[in-house]
Each structure stands twice: as structure tokens, then as C-alpha cells.
Design a protein around this motif. Structure first.
Motif, PDB file in Angstrom:
ATOM      1  N   GLU A  19       0.600  -1.408   0.072  1.00 28.65           N
ATOM      2  CA  GLU A  19       0.108   0.061   0.009  1.00 28.65           C
ATOM      3  C   GLU A  19       0.930   1.441   0.003  1.00 28.65           C
ATOM      4  O   GLU A  19       0.364   2.341  -0.385  1.00 28.65           O
ATOM      5  CB  GLU A  19      -1.022   0.078   1.057  1.00 28.65           C
ATOM      6  CG  GLU A  19      -2.002  -1.055   1.095  1.00 28.65           C
ATOM      7  CD  GLU A  19      -2.797  -1.094   2.139  1.00 28.65           C
ATOM      8  OE1 GLU A  19      -2.530  -0.625   3.304  1.00 28.65           O
ATOM      9  OE2 GLU A  19      -3.771  -1.981   2.274  1.00 28.65           O
ATOM     10  N   SER A  20       1.990   1.242   0.301  1.00 30.89           N
ATOM     11  CA  SER A  20       2.996   2.371   0.357  1.00 30.89           C
ATOM     12  C   SER A  20       3.486   2.509  -1.013  1.00 30.89           C
ATOM     13  O   SER A  20       4.210   3.469  -1.140  1.00 30.89           O
ATOM     14  CB  SER A  20       4.355   2.100   1.293  1.00 30.89           C
ATOM     15  OG  SER A  20       5.175   1.135   0.936  1.00 30.89           O
ATOM     16  N   LYS A  79      12.286  -2.042   1.193  1.00 29.94           N
ATOM     17  CA  LYS A  79      11.907  -0.786   0.258  1.00 29.94           C
ATOM     18  C   LYS A  79      13.265  -0.335  -0.416  1.00 29.94           C
ATOM     19  O   LYS A  79      13.020  -0.116  -1.768  1.00 29.94           O
ATOM     20  CB  LYS A  79      11.247   0.328   1.066  1.00 29.94           C
ATOM     21  CG  LYS A  79      10.902   1.282   0.313  1.00 29.94           C
ATOM     22  CD  LYS A  79       9.938   2.411   1.207  1.00 29.94           C
ATOM     23  CE  LYS A  79       8.943   2.982   0.317  1.00 29.94           C
ATOM     24  NZ  LYS A  79       7.733   3.297   1.091  1.00 29.94           N
ATOM     25  N   THR A 115      11.178  -4.081   6.455  1.00 28.73           N
ATOM     26  CA  THR A 115      10.444  -3.239   5.738  1.00 28.73           C
ATOM     27  C   THR A 115      11.311  -2.175   5.192  1.00 28.73           C
ATOM     28  O   THR A 115      11.219  -1.916   3.670  1.00 28.73           O
ATOM     29  CB  THR A 115       9.277  -2.898   6.586  1.00 28.73           C
ATOM     30  OG1 THR A 115       8.519  -3.653   6.863  1.00 28.73           O
ATOM     31  CG2 THR A 115       8.399  -1.732   5.479  1.00 28.73           C
TER      32      THR A 115
END
Length: 162
Positions: free
Chosen positions: A26-27, A155, A151
Motif C-alpha cells: 500500500e506504500s 523498500k 520493511t
């Protein structure tokens, strides 16, 4: 005694990580763009199905109102027409779901593959034994002091993958 303690020593040296992959997805701007596209497609399918259902209801009401003035043959034909419309609506709903799933796989598949690759790269580089999904029902407890939230690393790695 040494044989009993050996597995505990190995376990103590193991590195564990976790990620909330749903929040991570969702990011991602590209994943959100796909979600918007899929939402628009889903809304279009719903709109078309609603129109078909409304037409079926209208014709069913019309049939109910005229039923007593129709011959048996006309009633059978009208009922068959209504049944055919109902079957068509069901088939359209199934076809739409299949098309939606195929489109979702086509658009999200490469993004998800890239996320998996990024997770694997981080796991290998960080020498993690396990990477767990934080939000799934699998981990009952994650001790965040003894495991790493990867996370941010994922990323960074994700952005390196072309």
C-alpha cells in the motif's frame, strides 16, 4: 548434555525478520495505481451487472402484471426468457470475476514478484533464517526486540530492482 544444548545455541544465533507486506504494498505508488485501476474496472463490472439485474426485475414485474392475460405458451416463453436472463447474469458475474482476477494477476503479479525478490535479497544479505509476515495469522507473537523489521531494507532493495 552438550547434545541437548547444541540446538538451543544454534537457535539463539538464528536471525529472524518480519514484514507487513500488505502495508508495504500500500506504500508503493505503482501498486496504488494498479489498485485504482482495478477498482475502476470492478465498479464498471458492478454497474453493468446492476443494469442487467434491474432489467430482469423490470421484466419480471411486467410478466407478473400480464401473466393472467397470457396464454400458457406465452407464459412459458416469458418464463424461459426470464430464466435465460437470470442465467446470463450469473454467467456474466462469473466471467467478470475471472477477468478481474486475470487482470489483477497481470497488473499486480510483476509488482508482487519484485517485492518477493526484494525480500529474498534482504534475507540473503542479512543472513536471516526466517522472514515472517507480520499481519498474517501465522505468527502468534513476534518479539520485536529479538527480530528485525525489514520493511525499510525491502523498500530500498525494491527500488533497486528494475
Amino acid at each position: 548434555m552438550l547434545m541437548l544444548l547444541a540446538p538451543m545455541t544454534m537457535f539463539a544465533q538464528a536471525k529472524f525478520g518480519y514484514i507487513d507486506s500488505q502495508a508495504f504494498l500500500e506504500s508503493l505508488p505503482e501498486a496504488m495505481a494498479v489498485q485504482k485501476s482495478l477498482q475502476a474496472k470492478g465498479d464498471e463490472y458492478q454497474k453493468n451487472l446492476k443494469a442487467m439485474q434491474d432489467e430482469l426485475e423490470r421484466q419480471a414485474k411486467d410478466y407478473d402484471a400480464k401473466k393472467n392475460t397470457m396464454s400458457a405458451t406465452q407464459q412459458d416463453e416469458a418464463e424461459k426468457k426470464l430464466q435465460d436472463m437470470y442465467t446470463k447474469i450469473q454467467q456474466t458475474a462469473q466471467d467478470n470475476q475471472k477477468e478481474f482476477n486475470d487482470e489483477q494477476q497481470k497488473q499486480l503479479g510483476p509488482i508482487i514478484d519484485k517485492v518477493r525478490t526484494a525480500i529474498q535479497n534482504v534475507a540473503k544479505a542479512g543472513k536471516y533464517v526466517y522472514i515472517m509476515e507480520k499481519s498474517s495469522a501465522q505468527p502468534i507473537y513476534i518479539n520485536e526486540a529479538l527480530s528485525d523489521d525489514i520493511t525499510a531494507q525491502v523498500k530500498t532493495e525494491y527500488n533497486k530492482i528494475k
